[in-house]
Design a protein around this motif. Sequence first.
Motif, PDB file in Angstrom:
ATOM      1  N   HIS A  99      87.248  40.376 124.663  1.00 33.49           N
ATOM      2  CA  HIS A  99      87.013  41.789 125.000  1.00 33.49           C
ATOM      3  C   HIS A  99      86.002  42.411 124.044  1.00 33.49           C
ATOM      4  O   HIS A  99      85.069  43.111 124.472  1.00 33.49           O
ATOM      5  CB  HIS A  99      88.328  42.564 124.955  1.00 33.49           C
ATOM      6  N   ASP A 100      86.143  42.136 122.754  1.00 34.30           N
ATOM      7  CA  ASP A 100      85.241  42.716 121.761  1.00 34.30           C
ATOM      8  C   ASP A 100      83.814  42.216 121.967  1.00 34.30           C
ATOM      9  O   ASP A 100      82.854  42.988 121.844  1.00 34.30           O
ATOM     10  CB  ASP A 100      85.712  42.386 120.346  1.00 34.30           C
ATOM     11  N   THR A 139      82.239  43.852 124.961  1.00 32.41           N
ATOM     12  CA  THR A 139      81.803  45.201 124.613  1.00 32.41           C
ATOM     13  C   THR A 139      80.508  45.160 123.804  1.00 32.41           C
ATOM     14  O   THR A 139      79.593  45.971 124.021  1.00 32.41           O
ATOM     15  CB  THR A 139      82.896  45.916 123.798  1.00 32.41           C
ATOM     16  N   PHE A 140      80.412  44.194 122.883  1.00 34.81           N
ATOM     17  CA  PHE A 140      79.227  44.047 122.041  1.00 34.81           C
ATOM     18  C   PHE A 140      77.997  43.719 122.888  1.00 34.81           C
ATOM     19  O   PHE A 140      76.943  44.363 122.758  1.00 34.81           O
ATOM     20  CB  PHE A 140      79.485  42.954 121.010  1.00 34.81           C
ATOM     21  N   VAL A 141      78.129  42.741 123.783  1.00 32.46           N
ATOM     22  CA  VAL A 141      76.996  42.340 124.623  1.00 32.46           C
ATOM     23  C   VAL A 141      76.622  43.469 125.579  1.00 32.46           C
ATOM     24  O   VAL A 141      75.441  43.723 125.835  1.00 32.46           O
ATOM     25  CB  VAL A 141      77.326  41.049 125.397  1.00 32.46           C
ATOM     26  N   ASP A 142      77.624  44.162 126.105  1.00 33.33           N
ATOM     27  CA  ASP A 142      77.366  45.291 127.004  1.00 33.33           C
ATOM     28  C   ASP A 142      76.545  46.362 126.291  1.00 33.33           C
ATOM     29  O   ASP A 142      75.646  46.967 126.877  1.00 33.33           O
ATOM     30  CB  ASP A 142      78.688  45.871 127.499  1.00 33.33           C
ATOM     31  N   GLN A 176      83.375  32.431 127.453  1.00 32.95           N
ATOM     32  CA  GLN A 176      83.579  33.856 127.711  1.00 32.95           C
ATOM     33  C   GLN A 176      84.420  34.054 128.974  1.00 32.95           C
ATOM     34  O   GLN A 176      85.288  34.920 129.024  1.00 32.95           O
ATOM     35  CB  GLN A 176      82.230  34.559 127.867  1.00 32.95           C
ATOM     36  N   ALA A 177      84.162  33.230 129.991  1.00 33.76           N
ATOM     37  CA  ALA A 177      84.882  33.356 131.255  1.00 33.76           C
ATOM     38  C   ALA A 177      86.325  32.861 131.140  1.00 33.76           C
ATOM     39  O   ALA A 177      87.229  33.407 131.774  1.00 33.76           O
ATOM     40  CB  ALA A 177      84.156  32.582 132.347  1.00 33.76           C
ATOM     41  N   GLU A 227      77.752  44.085 112.025  1.00 33.09           N
ATOM     42  CA  GLU A 227      78.943  44.267 112.859  1.00 33.09           C
ATOM     43  C   GLU A 227      79.591  42.922 113.181  1.00 33.09           C
ATOM     44  O   GLU A 227      80.815  42.779 113.139  1.00 33.09           O
ATOM     45  CB  GLU A 227      78.563  44.982 114.152  1.00 33.09           C
ATOM     46  N   MET A 228      78.762  41.932 113.493  1.00 34.43           N
ATOM     47  CA  MET A 228      79.288  40.592 113.777  1.00 34.43           C
ATOM     48  C   MET A 228      79.971  40.007 112.547  1.00 34.43           C
ATOM     49  O   MET A 228      81.026  39.364 112.642  1.00 34.43           O
ATOM     50  CB  MET A 228      78.155  39.674 114.243  1.00 34.43           C
ATOM     51  N   ARG A 229      79.372  40.241 111.386  1.00 35.19           N
ATOM     52  CA  ARG A 229      79.951  39.721 110.154  1.00 35.19           C
ATOM     53  C   ARG A 229      81.331  40.334 109.900  1.00 35.19           C
ATOM     54  O   ARG A 229      82.277  39.637 109.513  1.00 35.19           O
ATOM     55  CB  ARG A 229      79.009  40.000 108.980  1.00 35.19           C
ATOM     56  N   GLU A 230      81.437  41.634 110.140  1.00 33.91           N
ATOM     57  CA  GLU A 230      82.719  42.301 109.955  1.00 33.91           C
ATOM     58  C   GLU A 230      83.755  41.793 110.951  1.00 33.91           C
ATOM     59  O   GLU A 230      84.925  41.585 110.595  1.00 33.91           O
ATOM     60  CB  GLU A 230      82.542  43.812 110.117  1.00 33.91           C
TER      61      GLU A 230
END
Length: 256
Positions: free
Chosen positions: A156-157, A160-163, A188-189, A105-108
């Motif tokens: 934002h992405d 969402t990924f870390v969440d 990030q902040a 997913e990260m690669r994409e």
Amino acid sequence: MAEQHFASALKLVHQTKPTQPGAEAHCLHKLGDVYIQRGKRTEDGGDFTKAAALYNAAMARSEAGGFRDMLAQALKQTEQFFLRHVGGVACEIDQYDVDMGHKNEMRETRGKVTERLETIDQRYNPYTHDQNDPEVRNLETARATAVMELFQEITHDRQTFVDRLISECIGRIGPPPCRYAFIGLGSQATELVTPFSDLEFAILLEEEADSEHNKQYFRNLTHYLHLKIINLVETILPAMGIKSLNDFYSGDRKSS
């Protein structure tokens, strides 16, 4: 004693020319085994994260075959041992394959960001005009706006990924004992994060809920999240601060 022997062997092999990645991989694998056994005794999640980092470092130095398959199995067991000895959860899982899905997913995502940057560069390229041309200012403004919007989307992405990773961890070790908030720090902040940025965060607990029991839960949760991040195969081994390999507190520059 076992750790010192395997660490010494690794340093000896690493110094030889030409390099011997296969021999290094075997030493790293054995060091990972040491930290698995240590984690079982200490019940410290940090020992299991170090084991995962060592196994992944061995994987990076291995070619396809039986040894690599054994390392993949060791990584699966690392998470099982972590859950059993740190989280108090006995389960048989195949989470390493799930982690590889996160890697894909990260690669994409990175591929899409690269395409967006190329599009922005082509659409808003001020260097196609003379520097005194008034259109240059308009292009630079549009380019800056497009890049800022892309940064916001990446932020934002990744949030969402870390969440999602955190939710997976909580799903295994059980619900938090109190209300909490994960606070993104650094890029990030400031919404200047890139698809290759590191992850920095803090955890806030609700007022008067900072008991040792509650804080231990979130320490374990953090170690579990770290384990998932390590299994994305992007954490360099020196960053783990394994004393026998990189002792940052010894004062000896050679050992760090």
